[in-house]
Design a protein around this motif. Structure first.
Motif, PDB file in Angstrom:
ATOM      1  N   ALA A 221       0.936  -1.305   0.037  1.00 57.41           N
ATOM      2  CA  ALA A 221       0.038   0.090  -0.068  1.00 57.41           C
ATOM      3  C   ALA A 221       0.857   1.255   0.055  1.00 57.41           C
ATOM      4  N   PHE A 222       0.423   2.240  -0.826  1.00 59.62           N
ATOM      5  CA  PHE A 222       1.123   3.565  -0.850  1.00 59.62           C
ATOM      6  C   PHE A 222       0.118   4.617  -0.269  1.00 59.62           C
ATOM      7  N   ASN A 223      -0.206   4.768   0.894  1.00 60.80           N
ATOM      8  CA  ASN A 223      -1.146   5.859   1.312  1.00 60.80           C
ATOM      9  C   ASN A 223      -0.671   6.507   2.370  1.00 60.80           C
ATOM     10  N   ARG A 224       0.654   6.863   2.692  1.00 62.03           N
ATOM     11  CA  ARG A 224       0.873   7.197   3.737  1.00 62.03           C
ATOM     12  C   ARG A 224       1.616   8.771   3.235  1.00 62.03           C
TER      13      ARG A 224
ATOM     14  N   SER B 121       7.501   0.503  -8.004  1.00 64.55           N
ATOM     15  CA  SER B 121       8.927   1.352  -8.067  1.00 64.55           C
ATOM     16  C   SER B 121       8.799   2.556  -8.473  1.00 64.55           C
ATOM     17  N   LEU B 122       8.021   3.077  -9.413  1.00 57.47           N
ATOM     18  CA  LEU B 122       7.455   4.474  -9.693  1.00 57.47           C
ATOM     19  C   LEU B 122       6.732   5.021  -8.681  1.00 57.47           C
ATOM     20  N   MET B 123       5.919   4.333  -7.728  1.00 51.57           N
ATOM     21  CA  MET B 123       5.328   5.166  -6.516  1.00 51.57           C
ATOM     22  C   MET B 123       6.513   5.397  -5.619  1.00 51.57           C
ATOM     23  N   ARG B 124       7.250   4.413  -5.183  1.00 52.08           N
ATOM     24  CA  ARG B 124       8.144   4.558  -4.199  1.00 52.08           C
ATOM     25  C   ARG B 124       9.178   5.933  -4.472  1.00 52.08           C
TER      26      ARG B 124
ATOM     27  N   THR C  75       6.852   9.274  -4.515  1.00 54.87           N
ATOM     28  CA  THR C  75       6.177   9.565  -3.160  1.00 54.87           C
ATOM     29  C   THR C  75       7.678   9.651  -2.032  1.00 54.87           C
ATOM     30  N   GLY C  76       8.548   9.240  -2.461  1.00 54.57           N
ATOM     31  CA  GLY C  76       9.556   9.204  -1.295  1.00 54.57           C
ATOM     32  C   GLY C  76       9.368   8.377  -0.437  1.00 54.57           C
ATOM     33  N   THR C  77       8.594   7.182  -0.047  1.00 57.74           N
ATOM     34  CA  THR C  77       8.071   6.787   0.747  1.00 57.74           C
ATOM     35  C   THR C  77       8.866   5.409   1.026  1.00 57.74           C
ATOM     36  N   GLU C  78       9.868   4.867   0.311  1.00 59.72           N
ATOM     37  CA  GLU C  78      10.406   3.622   0.253  1.00 59.72           C
ATOM     38  C   GLU C  78      10.821   3.235   1.711  1.00 59.72           C
TER      39      GLU C  78
END
Length: 308
Positions: free
Chosen positions: A86-89, A199-202, A205-208
């Motif tokens: 999930a990428f929700n933060r 990978s694109l979302m990380r 968003t810089g949330t890796e």
């Protein structure tokens, strides 16, 4: 509630981070009058699927830290059928975003761990149940290999009383994620396309350092921390979020998980950062970050006790 939680580390260097996650759960158990028995095991040698099954057999949740290969092997050993990230933060830590302006994209990615019909159907049901719970739309990234997923996904959506899923080729699915932020999505994709999209979302968003992966089986869920390649230091917040996910998804303790998620997010939103984030004005140790979180957890427990 009484529960047993197993923590697995691929390498000795990862054990300390997992122990901090255990400490957070111990403090939460005290604050909310639960009893957790937590066991830690180092898996720094070749292990058989049966060994892992034996280790986890009497546990209610499993949290692990290691490479993608280690996590996938553990998931296969425990007969997991799907993974989810999930990428929700991003809104909590907007200054980490690599975008100069505009809204920060968010999405949940779900993918099957094998290609047979039963696995695809279970993954479709999991995606739709997750989307219904969070009131999100379902998107299928369509290609020749996922064409046969359309019918199981449509059936799962119908049984979940969801709108018809959006069946989109990869470039249109990507456009939906990046340019239609008013329509948060649960994206079902094959492993290769999931890897590219996540990978694109990380990166954007810089949330890796905040990410973890859940793996689903019919009997138990895995909550996995996979340190980014080349990253210096253990991603503490990934481990804390994974532990909170175990409380929610495996132990089914919603209000306790809400408390943990909120406490972690509050520390991040206050611009506190741990060393693995690099040089920041408000850099603190892992232990100090945990202390700030635990203080909030105990306060929430006291308020809950007084309210009841």
């Amino acid at each position: 509630m009484r529960a047993k939680i197993l923590f697995l580390a691929e390498k000795p260097v990862l054990r300390e981070g997992l122990r901090l996650a255990q400490e957070m759960l111990s403090e939460m158990a005290v604050a909310f009058s639960h009893s957790f028995i937590m066991r830690e095991h180092l898996m720094d040698r070749e292990f058989s699927p049966q060994e892992l099954r034996d280790l986890s057999s009497d546990h209610d949740a499993v949290v692990l830290a290691g490479s993608q290969e280690f996590s996938d092997k553990a998931a296969k050993a425990l007969s997991c059928f799907a993974g989810m990230s999930a990428f929700n933060r991003a809104d909590t830590v907007s200054e980490l975003s690599r975008l100069k302006e505009g809204s920060i994209p968010s999405a949940d990615f779900i993918w099957p761990l094998a290609g047979d019909t039963a696995i695809i159907s279970k993954t479709a049901v999991t995606a739709c149940a997750h989307a219904k719970k969070l009131r999100k739309n379902v998107v299928l990234s369509l290609n020749e290999g996922t064409q046969e997923w359309v019918d199981p996904l449509n059936k799962a959506a119908m049984y979940a009383a969801l709108p018809a899923p959006a069946i989109l080729p990869l470039h249109e699915a990507m456009d939906t994620l990046l340019f239609q932020q008013d329509r948060p999505s649960v994206v079902l994709a094959n492993s290769d396309e999931k890897n590219m999209l996540s990978s694109l979302m990380r990166f954007l968003t810089g949330t890796e350092l905040l990410q973890h992966t859940n793996y689903y089986s019919d009997h138990i869920k895995l909550h996995s921390v996979i340190p980014p390649a080349g990253q210096q230091g253990f991603p503490l917040f990934s481990a804390l979020y994974a532990a909170a996910s175990a409380v929610r998804e495996s132990l089914l303790l919603e209000k306790e998980a809400d408390c943990l998620d909120t406490a972690i997010a509050n520390v991040l939103a206050s611009s506190w950062r741990t060393p693995e984030f690099g040089v920041w004005p408000k850099t603190i140790s892992h232990e100090e970050a945990l202390r700030l979180i635990v203080e909030q957890v105990h306060l929430a427990g006291e308020l809950m006790e007084n309210f009841n």
